[in-house]
Design an enzyme around this catalytic site. Structure first.
Site, PDB file in Angstrom:
ATOM      1  N   SER A 156       0.807  -1.222   0.000  1.00 20.71           N
ATOM      2  CA  SER A 156       0.000   0.000   0.000  1.00 20.71           C
ATOM      3  C   SER A 156       0.838   1.269   0.000  1.00 20.71           C
ATOM      4  O   SER A 156       0.838   2.058   0.946  1.00 20.71           O
ATOM      5  CB  SER A 156      -0.956  -0.040   1.177  1.00 20.71           C
ATOM      6  OG  SER A 156      -1.714  -1.207   1.045  1.00 20.71           O
ATOM      7  N   ARG A 171       7.412   6.155  -4.481  1.00 20.43           N
ATOM      8  CA  ARG A 171       7.922   6.816  -3.271  1.00 20.43           C
ATOM      9  C   ARG A 171       7.327   6.104  -2.059  1.00 20.43           C
ATOM     10  O   ARG A 171       6.287   5.451  -2.150  1.00 20.43           O
ATOM     11  CB  ARG A 171       7.520   8.299  -3.233  1.00 20.43           C
ATOM     12  CG  ARG A 171       6.023   8.525  -3.247  1.00 20.43           C
ATOM     13  CD  ARG A 171       5.598   9.980  -3.169  1.00 20.43           C
ATOM     14  NE  ARG A 171       4.143  10.077  -3.209  1.00 20.43           N
ATOM     15  CZ  ARG A 171       3.416  10.103  -4.304  1.00 20.43           C
ATOM     16  NH1 ARG A 171       4.007  10.076  -5.479  1.00 20.43           N
ATOM     17  NH2 ARG A 171       2.096  10.173  -4.242  1.00 20.43           N
ATOM     18  N   ASP A 209      -3.991  -1.517  -1.352  1.00 16.76           N
ATOM     19  CA  ASP A 209      -5.072  -1.871  -0.413  1.00 16.76           C
ATOM     20  C   ASP A 209      -6.437  -1.328  -0.853  1.00 16.76           C
ATOM     21  O   ASP A 209      -7.474  -1.938  -0.598  1.00 16.76           O
ATOM     22  CB  ASP A 209      -4.740  -1.441   1.026  1.00 16.76           C
ATOM     23  CG  ASP A 209      -4.340   0.022   1.167  1.00 16.76           C
ATOM     24  OD1 ASP A 209      -4.236   0.724   0.137  1.00 16.76           O
ATOM     25  OD2 ASP A 209      -4.109   0.470   2.305  1.00 16.76           O
TER      26      ASP A 209
HETATM   27  C1  BGC Z   1      -0.379   5.201   0.099  1.00 23.05           C
HETATM   28  C2  BGC Z   1      -1.443   4.470  -0.675  1.00 23.05           C
HETATM   29  C3  BGC Z   1      -2.315   3.650   0.263  1.00 23.05           C
HETATM   30  C4  BGC Z   1      -2.841   4.527   1.388  1.00 23.05           C
HETATM   31  C5  BGC Z   1      -3.702   3.757   2.379  1.00 23.05           C
HETATM   32  C6  BGC Z   1      -0.981   5.981   1.254  1.00 23.05           C
HETATM   33  O1  BGC Z   1       0.026   6.538   2.028  1.00 23.05           O
HETATM   34  O2  BGC Z   1       0.315   6.093  -0.741  1.00 23.05           O
HETATM   35  O3  BGC Z   1      -0.877   3.631  -1.648  1.00 23.05           O
HETATM   36  O4  BGC Z   1      -3.375   3.095  -0.455  1.00 23.05           O
HETATM   37  O5  BGC Z   1      -1.755   5.107   2.079  1.00 23.05           O
HETATM   38  O6  BGC Z   1      -3.014   2.709   2.979  1.00 23.05           O
END
Ligand code: BGC
Length: 534
Positions: A156, A171, A209
């Site tokens: 995620s 990133r 996620d």
């Molecule tokens: C991430 C996402 C993720 C979200 C929730 C963010 O910091 O960049 O990819 O879906 O958090 O977990």
């Protein structure tokens, strides 16, 4: 009196009016289009190569792992094909030092080790059988493909997806910082470590996620059009939605099935409006951002998600404490106090430490409706080491906490409304009167009191949604998206592997799963068995 006036000033800075919400939606729609047209936009709008949502009839046994916050979860999921599923999982905290490890290998080796522990514990018979088989096989690479677990990898963080099981890290977010991993294929990083341990596991799908949440919601509550959005409001925030391929203008690197005319897009909305064209920006938002490892990035997330709200509250409270004209968490004598003694704050109070205030304190404050705010006052004592806070102190603290929570919910409505409007479902004549289904997950939406109600309140004020539209938008919790959803995508991916027949393997595992009762649990892990409730 001074405290009340000053508190009002602070609270006022977190106001986010109906007009602001509407401006936010317009800008969100603009940034969505920009992200569909080119790479490098503020909203990344990442194509996921997932071109269909499930309908609840999918079957099979799959594995999934989930890396994305404070814990790493390993699961196996039995999809029953009747919208229900059975999930077995272990959860282990990610050691803090690994979140900022020198090399990617250190983190991914730890993950692979957890997969091994899980397999030995919960699919021991199957695992041992394959170890034996492997030892008697002449092939140096080990297992036959059909005996290999398909694993959905929920990762995620923002990833440039290059195919269903390939993607490079753009990133880190949420406090992770391992520069060595940036630009690398995270599936390959995990597969390499899995192979070093000779595990019968193939990383079949790479899943955000939010995409998992969207899949899980569609599997458990299929409607006429399936869920349109999966969103996380937890440690971080983000959303993935179903977009028409015709609107996706930027070139796609990998192969995909275009028969549905749609593709799931991971918006990475945490970075909405990094330029701060429309996002609110209080002095405490500025201070918070500057002290993070990624200043100027994830600006929407820093105003909305659980990782940051406690810190915003802490910074606002500290400013109030520094104000010499205001008696906050201090009094001259105990006479103004309904509790035992003079108010004071311990030197070691978490209020004086960066990230010292957990966002759960905001939930406690919002939930306490007792006349004396006794629950919150106890929390202030036990958690923040503020001794004998007065009712006025607690009222001020609660007012600021609620203002921050309310702003977060109203900002969340901006993203949700923009996506609903973008899909055009509210005005689609074929869907007249049908609910527009949205799956959500995450600690904020689950535990912060009235978070969803505050979202709905803002939705009603949005042009193009209004009272009627808001009534049709059904925001439902989709638990375990990162497990079930990842399994569903691994299933799709397995179907895409032309040469493989997984049937025998799955039958074998299903029998195995029936035989294995979930008893042994590794230490420091949690086990749960769940069935989709809705
Ligand atoms: C991430 C996402 C993720 C979200 C929730 C963010 O910091 O960049 O990819 O879906 O958090 O977990």
């Amino acid at each position: 009196m001074a405290l009340e006036t000053q508190t009002k000033t602070v609270v006022g800075q977190f106001d986010y009016s109906d007009e602001d919400v509407n401006k936010g939606v317009t800008e969100f729609l603009r940034q969505m289009s920009e992200g569909l047209e080119k790479d490098g936009a503020s909203l990344s709008q990442i194509p996921t190569y997932v071109t269909a949502v499930p309908n609840g009839t999918e079957k099979g046994l799959y594995m999934a792992v989930d890396l994305g916050g404070t814990n790493f979860r390993v699961c196996s999921i039995q999809l029953n094909g009747d919208t229900t599923f059975r999930l077995t999982y272990t959860k282990v905290a990610i050691p803090k030092e690994l979140m900022v490890a020198k090399t990617a290998e250190e983190l991914f080796a730890f993950l692979a080790k957890q997969i091994e522990i899980f397999l030995r514990t919960h699919h021991g018979e199957h695992f041992e059988a394959h170890i034996r088989r492997r030892m008697t096989m002449s092939s140096p690479e080990g297992f036959k493909d059909e005996n290999v677990f398909r694993l959905g990898f929920t990762f995620s963080f923002p990833v440039q997806q290059l195919g269903i099981n390939k993607g490079t890290l753009i990133r880190w977010t949420k406090g992770f910082d391992i520069p060595d991993a940036v630009g690398k294929d995270v599936c390959a990083l995990l597969q390499t470590e899995i192979d070093k341990l000779h595990l019968p596991v193939k990383v079949a799908a790479l899943v955000n996620d939010t995409v998992g949440t969207l899949m899980a919601r569609s599997y458990s509550s299929p409607g006429k059009s399936g869920a349109i959005l999966g969103a996380i409001f937890g440690t971080g925030t983000n959303g993935a939605y179903v977009e028409k391929l015709s609107k996706l203008k930027k070139p796609l690197a990998g192969e995909y099935d275009n028969s549905t005319g749609e593709m799931v897009i991971n918006t990475e909305w945490g970075s909405f409006d990094n330029q701060l064209k429309v996002l609110p920006n209080t002095p405490w938002d500025i201070q918070l951002d500057q002290a993070t490892p990624n200043p100027g990035i994830q600006m929407y997330e820093k105003r909305v998600s659980g990782m940051y709200l406690g810190e915003i509250l802490r910074l606002a409270v500290i400013d109030l404490l520094k104000n010499p004209d205001v008696a906050f968490f201090r009094d001259e004598n105990s006479s103004s106090n309904d509790w035992r003694s003079t108010t004071n704050i311990a030197e070691h109070s978490p209020l004086f430490k960066q990230w010292g205030v957990d966002t759960s304190v905001l939930s406690v404050a919002a939930a306490d409706t007792t006349p004396e705010l006794s629950i919150l006052r106890q929390e202030l004592e036990s958690n923040l080491h503020v001794y004998a806070p007065s009712l006025e102190d607690a009222q001020a603290f609660k007012a600021i906490a609620c203002a921050i929570g309310r702003r977060a919910a109203r900002l969340s409505a901006v993203a949700i409304a923009a996506i609903v409007l973008q899909t055009g479902k509210l005005t689609d004549p074929e869907l007249e009167g049908e609910p527009i289904d949205i799956g959500v997950d995450g600690s904020l939406v689950e535990h912060y009191p009235y978070f969803r109600d505050m979202i709905y309140e803002a939705l009603r004020a949005i042009k193009g949604v209004g009272e009627e539209g808001a009534k049709r938008i059904r925001i439902g919790i989709a638990k375990d998206g990162s497990g079930v959803g990842a399994a569903l995508i691994a299933l799709v991916a397995a179907g895409m592997e032309k040469t493989t027949s997984t049937t025998d393997f799955i039958t074998d595992l299903r029998l195995n799963a029936k035989k294995t009762d979930l008893t042994a649990v590794p230490e420091h892990s949690e086990l749960s068995e769940l069935a989709a409730a809705e």
